[in-house]
Design a protein around this motif. Structure first.
Motif, PDB file in Angstrom:
ATOM      1  N   VAL A 130       0.766  -1.090   0.066  1.00 18.28           N
ATOM      2  CA  VAL A 130       0.029  -0.189  -0.001  1.00 18.28           C
ATOM      3  C   VAL A 130       0.841   1.412   0.000  1.00 18.28           C
ATOM      4  N   ARG A 131       2.283   1.287   1.007  1.00 21.14           N
ATOM      5  CA  ARG A 131       2.817   2.478   0.831  1.00 21.14           C
ATOM      6  C   ARG A 131       3.490   2.569  -0.469  1.00 21.14           C
ATOM      7  N   ALA A 132       3.767   1.751  -1.202  1.00 19.59           N
ATOM      8  CA  ALA A 132       4.467   1.816  -2.390  1.00 19.59           C
ATOM      9  C   ALA A 132       3.629   2.318  -3.340  1.00 19.59           C
ATOM     10  N   ALA A 133       2.284   2.010  -3.349  1.00 14.87           N
ATOM     11  CA  ALA A 133       1.119   2.275  -4.235  1.00 14.87           C
ATOM     12  C   ALA A 133       0.876   3.875  -4.121  1.00 14.87           C
ATOM     13  N   LEU A 134       0.748   4.064  -2.880  1.00 12.14           N
ATOM     14  CA  LEU A 134       0.422   5.437  -2.355  1.00 12.14           C
ATOM     15  C   LEU A 134       1.377   6.663  -2.562  1.00 12.14           C
ATOM     16  N   GLY A 135       2.531   6.003  -2.368  1.00 11.19           N
ATOM     17  CA  GLY A 135       3.678   7.185  -2.321  1.00 11.19           C
ATOM     18  C   GLY A 135       3.924   7.710  -0.981  1.00 11.19           C
ATOM     19  N   PRO A 136       5.117   8.411  -0.871  1.00 11.20           N
ATOM     20  CA  PRO A 136       5.275   8.745   0.614  1.00 11.20           C
ATOM     21  C   PRO A 136       4.264   9.872   1.160  1.00 11.20           C
ATOM     22  N   GLY A 137       3.473  10.507   0.141  1.00  9.94           N
ATOM     23  CA  GLY A 137       2.412  11.552   0.916  1.00  9.94           C
ATOM     24  C   GLY A 137       1.210  10.857   1.286  1.00  9.94           C
ATOM     25  N   GLY A 138       0.890   9.606   0.942  1.00  5.88           N
ATOM     26  CA  GLY A 138      -0.556   8.846   1.291  1.00  5.88           C
ATOM     27  C   GLY A 138      -0.401   8.629   2.800  1.00  5.88           C
ATOM     28  N   LEU A 139      -1.663   8.490   3.163  1.00  5.13           N
ATOM     29  CA  LEU A 139      -1.747   8.238   4.578  1.00  5.13           C
ATOM     30  C   LEU A 139      -2.186   6.613   4.887  1.00  5.13           C
ATOM     31  N   ILE A 140      -1.742   5.986   5.541  1.00  8.79           N
ATOM     32  CA  ILE A 140      -2.130   4.589   5.848  1.00  8.79           C
ATOM     33  C   ILE A 140      -2.498   4.384   7.282  1.00  8.79           C
ATOM     34  N   ARG A 141      -3.825   3.788   7.429  1.00  7.13           N
ATOM     35  CA  ARG A 141      -4.148   3.254   8.733  1.00  7.13           C
ATOM     36  C   ARG A 141      -4.564   1.778   8.668  1.00  7.13           C
ATOM     37  N   VAL A 142      -4.329   1.029   9.879  1.00  2.00           N
ATOM     38  CA  VAL A 142      -4.380  -0.289  10.021  1.00  2.00           C
ATOM     39  C   VAL A 142      -5.726  -0.578  10.744  1.00  2.00           C
TER      40      VAL A 142
END
Length: 345
Positions: A130-142
């Motif tokens: 997911v991080r690779a797809a969103l890039g450094p600016g994306g937000l990830i919650r689990v």
């Protein structure tokens, strides 16, 4: 709110009710299909769709929400669009790009972890994808759905920390566990969000009073409707994310209008899950467009209600469920019928 305030009988709801059986694009929460009951009231179409394993005592709160949305006045809306997150089920990492493609414009993703039968290594691989797809600016919650012990959660969140988590949703099952975990991971910079500790709790404010969460996940159906959810938000005094329970677009519109009525909406909401459905009840499903959905009520398409009608025995089961839940709501002193007093006391 009590349904009897409207003088309702089961027949009043069931006269316009349809039960649908909708396929999913991706297996989610152990489901390949989603059943729901939709019906029409003076305010428009509404939805009653507690998961099938919920007994009437719990499901009755969902019916209170459905009745409220069909019959009661709504609050003033403060916005017409609501930013939403992508939802990534517990899929193999290689499938992540395919899932995210269904959520155009979403720069935040909620990733399911701690799935029964899965491993921490698989969770890390999924979040990394997911991080690779969103890039450094994306937000990830689990979202762990309470699947970890405190120690397991601490280990998992340390392993996931390099991917920059916005927050962890319900990492542990109980309020004391959340409080202990929040202390243990204070140095990681990951916030704790409470979901089940709000919507499944006798006291939905206990987690806030205990200082066990940084924000709350609020769902209109499980909490008894828009008005009661707004009361909980006001009383808790914490930031919130408005989310859904794999609703049809009718149910999602309830959540969207709740979100649109809140003065402070700082986080993307979990209301884009119509993208996980392979079919819906409307020609204009509330799927994300440019990372948002519109806060509008939904009109159903009768042809879709017919095409995806549930089997007769399932229709009968849902109709009986409505009757059973109305019986619970009508009982004096029941937790469901007294829910407003419990929130405001």
């Amino acid at each position: 709110m009590q349904p009897l305030d409207f003088g309702l009988r089961a027949e009043d709801i069931l006269a316009t009710a349809h039960v649908v059986d909708l396929p999913l694009n991706t297996r989610f929460r152990g489901l390949d299909r989603r059943e729901a009951l939709v019906f029409e009231g003076p305010r428009g179409w509404s939805e009653f769709s507690p998961f099938v394993e919920y007994l009437p005592a719990e499901a009755s709160t969902w019916l209170a929400a459905a009745i409220d949305f069909a019959y009661a006045p709504e609050p003033t809306l403060l916005r017409t669009e609501v930013a939403v997150n992508a939802t990534v089920p517990a899929v193999p990492a290689a499938e992540v790009p395919r899932v995210l493609a269904r959520f155009p414009g979403c720069t935040t993703a909620k990733v399911k972890v701690a799935e029964r039968g899965g491993t921490l290594a698989q969770d890390v691989e999924r979040v990394a994808a997911v991080r690779a797809a969103l890039g450094p600016g994306g937000l990830i919650r689990v979202d762990a759905n309470g699947g970890w012990s405190v120690t397991e959660a601490e280990i998992a969140l340390e392993a996931l920390a390099p991917y920059g988590l916005e927050y962890a949703e319900q990492p542990c099952a109980t309020v004391p566990e959340l409080a202990e975990l929040r202390t243990r991971i204070a140095g990681l910079g990951a916030r704790i969000a409470a979901d089940e500790s709000v919507r499944k709790a006798e006291d939905p404010l206990a987690v806030a009073r205990a200082g066990a969460a940084d924000l709350l996940v609020i769902k209109a159906q499980p909490l008894g409707g828009i008005a009661r959810a707004r009361d909980i938000v006001a009383a808790a005094g914490l930031p919130v994310v408005v989310s859904s329970a794999l609703d049809t677009s009718v149910g999602l519109s309830m959540g969207a209008r709740l979100a649109a009525s809140l003065p402070d909406l700082s986080f993307a909401c979990g209301l884009g899950t119509a993208a996980l459905l392979a079919a819906d009840v409307t020609d204009a499903p509330l799927v994300p467009e440019n990372g948002v959905i519109h806060a509008e009520r939904i009109d159903v398409n009768p042809d879709l209600l017919t095409r995806f009608v549930a089997a007769p025995e399932r229709r009968d089961w849902w109709f009986d469920r409505v009757r059973a839940c109305l019986h619970v709501l009508a009982e004096p002193g029941s937790s469901a019928s007294n829910m407003t007093n419990r929130v405001t006391s």
